[in-house]
Design an enzyme around this catalytic site. Structure first.
Site, short mmCIF file in Angstrom:
data_model
loop_
_atom_site.label_atom_id
_atom_site.label_comp_id
_atom_site.label_asym_id
_atom_site.label_seq_id
_atom_site.Cartn_x
_atom_site.Cartn_y
_atom_site.Cartn_z
N GLU A 165 -4.86 -4.65 10.95
CA GLU A 165 -3.99 -3.32 11.02
C GLU A 165 -4.34 -2.70 12.24
OE1 GLU A 165 -2.31 -2.52 6.86
OE2 GLU A 165 -3.85 -1.12 7.44
N ASN B 258 0.87 -1.23 -0.09
CA ASN B 258 -0.08 -0.03 0.07
C ASN B 258 0.96 1.19 0.03
OD1 ASN B 258 -1.78 2.23 0.51
ND2 ASN B 258 -2.17 1.35 2.49
N TRP B 259 0.97 1.87 -1.09
CA TRP B 259 1.90 3.07 -1.29
C TRP B 259 1.56 4.37 -0.61
CZ3 TRP B 259 4.19 2.97 -7.01
CH2 TRP B 259 4.87 1.90 -7.11
N LYS B 260 0.06 4.21 -0.34
CA LYS B 260 -0.53 5.52 0.21
C LYS B 260 -0.26 6.78 -0.85
CE LYS B 260 -0.17 3.37 4.88
NZ LYS B 260 -0.19 3.46 6.36
N HIS C 233 -9.38 1.24 5.12
CA HIS C 233 -8.27 1.59 5.77
C HIS C 233 -8.47 2.38 7.21
CE1 HIS C 233 -4.03 2.75 6.68
NE2 HIS C 233 -3.64 1.56 5.99
N GLU D 252 -6.88 4.95 7.90
CA GLU D 252 -6.52 6.22 7.52
C GLU D 252 -7.90 6.95 6.97
OE1 GLU D 252 -2.93 5.70 5.54
OE2 GLU D 252 -1.99 5.09 7.36
N GLY E 144 3.04 -1.10 4.27
CA GLY E 144 3.05 0.56 4.09
C GLY E 144 4.56 0.83 3.53
N GLY E 145 5.03 1.44 4.75
CA GLY E 145 6.35 2.21 4.27
C GLY E 145 7.23 1.19 3.75
N GLY F 63 2.64 2.83 10.70
CA GLY F 63 3.58 3.85 10.40
C GLY F 63 4.31 4.34 11.64
N SER G 153 3.68 -1.61 10.60
CA SER G 153 5.31 -1.56 10.55
C SER G 153 5.68 -2.98 10.50
CB SER G 153 5.38 -1.11 12.26
OG SER G 153 5.20 0.32 12.18
#
Ligand code: 13P
Length: 258
Positions: free
Chosen positions: A168, A9-11, A96, A98, A235-236, A174, A214
């Site tokens: 999640e 997930n590149w956001k 998600h 977010e 993610g990251g 993050g 993470s």
């Protein structure tokens, strides 16, 4: 053990050129690995076509990060499930944390999105997870149960079979603070039991339940070795080809060792 699934997930990250480079680099690094692991790249909407173009030749699928809860028409700024399907996108993240936080998405909205995705033969990757205060108050199971029941349990058995769930924990997203393998396993086993009660053992076993929060090249192997962790929503660490491919390799290792 069934093959794993690893979704990036590149956001809201990367320029057009960087997105193109990353898609190509991941494609090149996984070419020839004869992966059993399902790999899905979820770049921002405007880079999806770059990914679907490459996906035809490469060993990954493409996913969106969101879709509209509306079918089509006068809904300025939205992207429909049908548009994604026509572009060759196969997966779509919904719910998600977010989006729940910044765009007030409710379980009911997520249910509508899941319905539209399924109507268009896309796989909804439905996210759930508690915030830190809910975990501290020992309410994490209750919270996740409500999220899953309200967003997914209206589905028929046939539709539910296509759904992927991502646990999640919001406090791990993050933050560099990962759920311990035991915390992840405990929640994944709980989610699988919920599915079993509603849809039966076979579907409970075959449903992919991914961990996100993470997850990185260092901790992926331990997390993915848990019996109820079927892979990761990353993610990251999905923003660098080497890190993302290392996570995919960890997923492969856990399956081959079992
Ligand atoms: P991080 O891997 O950056 O913690 O993000 C997880 C996530 O939100 C994936 O959807």
């Amino acid at each position: 053990m069934k093959p794993k699934m690893v979704i990036g997930n590149w956001k809201m990250n990367k320029s057009f050129e960087e997105a193109d480079d990353l898609i190509i680099a991941i494609g090149e690094q996984i070419a020839g690995l004869k992966l059993e692991t399902g790999v899905v790249l979820c770049p921002p909407f405007i880079y999806l076509e770059l990914a679907t173009d490459q996906a035809e030749e490469a060993d990954f699928s493409t996913g969106a990060q969101n879709c509209s809860e509306y079918k089509n028409g006068a809904v300025t700024g939205e992207i429909s499930a049908e548009m994604l399907a026509k572009l060759g996108v196969e997966f779509c993240i919904v719910g998600h944390s977010e989006r729940r936080k910044f765009f007030c998405e409710s379980n009911q909205t997520i249910a509508k999105k899941a319905d539209l995705l399924l109507e268009n033969q896309l796989v909804p990757v439905v996210c759930c997870g508690e915030v830190i205060d809910e975990r501290k108050a020992n309410r994490h199971f209750e919270v996740v149960e409500k999220q899953i029941k309200e967003s997914l349990f209206h589905l028929s058995k046939e539709d539910f079979e296509s759904v992927v769930i991502a646990y999640e924990p919001v406090w791990a997203i993050g933050t560099g603070e990962t759920a311990t393998p035991e915390q992840a396993e405990e929640m994944h086993a709980f989610i699988r039991q919920l599915i079993e009660k509603k849809y039966g053992t076979e579907i409970a076993y075959s449903t992919y339940i991914l961990y996100g929060g993470s997850c990185n090249a260092q901790n992926a192997l331990e997390l993915f070795s848990q019996p109820n962790v079927d892979g990761g929503l990353i993610g990251g660490a999905s923003l660098k080809a080497n890190d993302f491919v290392a996570i995919i390799e960890a997923a492969e290792t856990t399956v081959k060792e079992n």
